[in-house]
Design a protein around this motif. Structure first.
Motif, PDB file in Angstrom:
ATOM      1  N   ALA A  66      20.882  43.031  36.016  1.00 49.27           N
ATOM      2  CA  ALA A  66      21.282  42.078  37.050  1.00 49.27           C
ATOM      3  C   ALA A  66      20.727  40.684  36.811  1.00 49.27           C
ATOM      4  O   ALA A  66      21.177  39.726  37.448  1.00 49.27           O
ATOM      5  N   ALA A  80      20.432  51.572  40.820  1.00 48.46           N
ATOM      6  CA  ALA A  80      19.306  50.644  40.693  1.00 48.46           C
ATOM      7  C   ALA A  80      18.308  50.735  41.837  1.00 48.46           C
ATOM      8  O   ALA A  80      17.143  50.356  41.681  1.00 48.46           O
ATOM      9  N   THR A 149      24.231  42.847  46.731  1.00 48.63           N
ATOM     10  CA  THR A 149      24.631  42.050  45.572  1.00 48.63           C
ATOM     11  C   THR A 149      25.575  40.948  46.016  1.00 48.63           C
ATOM     12  O   THR A 149      26.492  41.172  46.805  1.00 48.63           O
ATOM     13  N   THR A 225      21.289  39.584  42.907  1.00 50.78           N
ATOM     14  CA  THR A 225      21.020  40.762  43.735  1.00 50.78           C
ATOM     15  C   THR A 225      19.737  40.549  44.527  1.00 50.78           C
ATOM     16  O   THR A 225      18.750  40.025  43.997  1.00 50.78           O
ATOM     17  N   LEU A 254      16.193  46.233  38.463  1.00 48.48           N
ATOM     18  CA  LEU A 254      17.345  45.328  38.510  1.00 48.48           C
ATOM     19  C   LEU A 254      17.463  44.457  37.268  1.00 48.48           C
ATOM     20  O   LEU A 254      18.564  44.053  36.897  1.00 48.48           O
TER      21      LEU A 254
END
Length: 255
Positions: A66, A80, A149, A225, A254
């Protein structure tokens, strides 16, 4: 504080006996409650030296990618989010999504705070997952998390709006919706945990039947995120502590 109660913001870090059910406003189950059935708080004053605060992330945690700004899918968020054993002594369980509606601050500058209380930080996420995390000390500390997100621009906007709200609403505000009006007597920044691309922490003090109730929020952003962690202390007004390892582990998963 109907929105906070709906989200189950009752777990205070540290061990101890449950508060009297009548005084806390609900029965005190032995396991962490769903969002619609809050538990009572711990009676012990949180201590920075408590074993739960010395928890450590599992050393082999790997990230989902991410950090480059990718907007994660629902499936990627599900993989995650923190799971059993990602942080020593902590278990992870499902938490119901918050009910529709929720509270609305009476002042526009405070709306970002009630959005988080409602479990729907704004700008709204494109996907979200909710979890309840409990530690090894008689299911304490009890911490709730939601992972959203947004994309980098919206996630950064979310942080900017919250920072502005913490300053603008320092003297408190009232909110309507839920089961009735709620009063929040103050907001103050806290020292954030150093994790991810950005981090923010603050305390929102509510009024529960005339008693001050500190609600503590820690947020960490990785790319686009955002992980939001929260806990509360309904027992003695002391600021509840949140184990930094939870944020560190989530940031790692992440990245």
């Amino acid at each position: 504080m109907t929105a906070a109660l709906a989200l189950g913001l009752m777990g205070a870090c540290g061990g101890g006996e449950h508060r009297d059910a009548k005084e806390a406003g609900s029965e005190a189950p032995a396991t962490p409650p769903p969002a619609t059935s809050p538990s009572a708080a711990s009676s012990a004053t949180p201590s920075p030296a408590a074993p739960s605060l010395a928890a450590t992330p599992r050393p082999d945690l790997t990230g989902i990618g991410a950090s480059d700004g990718k907007v994660l899918t629902q499936g990627e968020l599900d993989r995650a989010v923190l799971a059993d054993g990602d942080v020593s002594g902590f278990t992870s369980g499902p938490m119901d999504a918050p009910p529709p509606g929720g509270e609305t601050a009476d002042r526009s500058e405070c709306l970002p705070l009630t959005a988080v209380l409602n479990g729907k930080p704004e700008p709204l996420g494109k996907a979200v997952v909710y979890r309840q995390l409990v530690g090894p000390e008689n299911d304490r500390p009890a911490v709730s998390e939601f992972l959203t997100t947004h994309g980098v621009r919206d996630a950064s906007t979310l942080f900017n709006r919250l920072r502005a709200a913490v300053t603008a609403c320092a003297d408190g505000f009232t909110a309507s919706g839920g089961d009735g009006p709620s009063k929040y007597t103050g907001v103050k920044p806290l020292s954030p945990v150093k994790a991810g691309d950005d981090a923010l922490a603050y305390q929102l003090t509510g009024d529960f039947e005339g008693d001050p109730v500190p609600l503590v929020f820690h947020l960490v952003r990785v790319g686009g995120t955002v992980a939001t962690f929260y806990t509360a202390n309904f027992e003695n007004g002391a600021t509840p502590q949140l184990p930094p390892a939870l944020l560190a582990a989530q940031a790692t998963k992440l990245t």
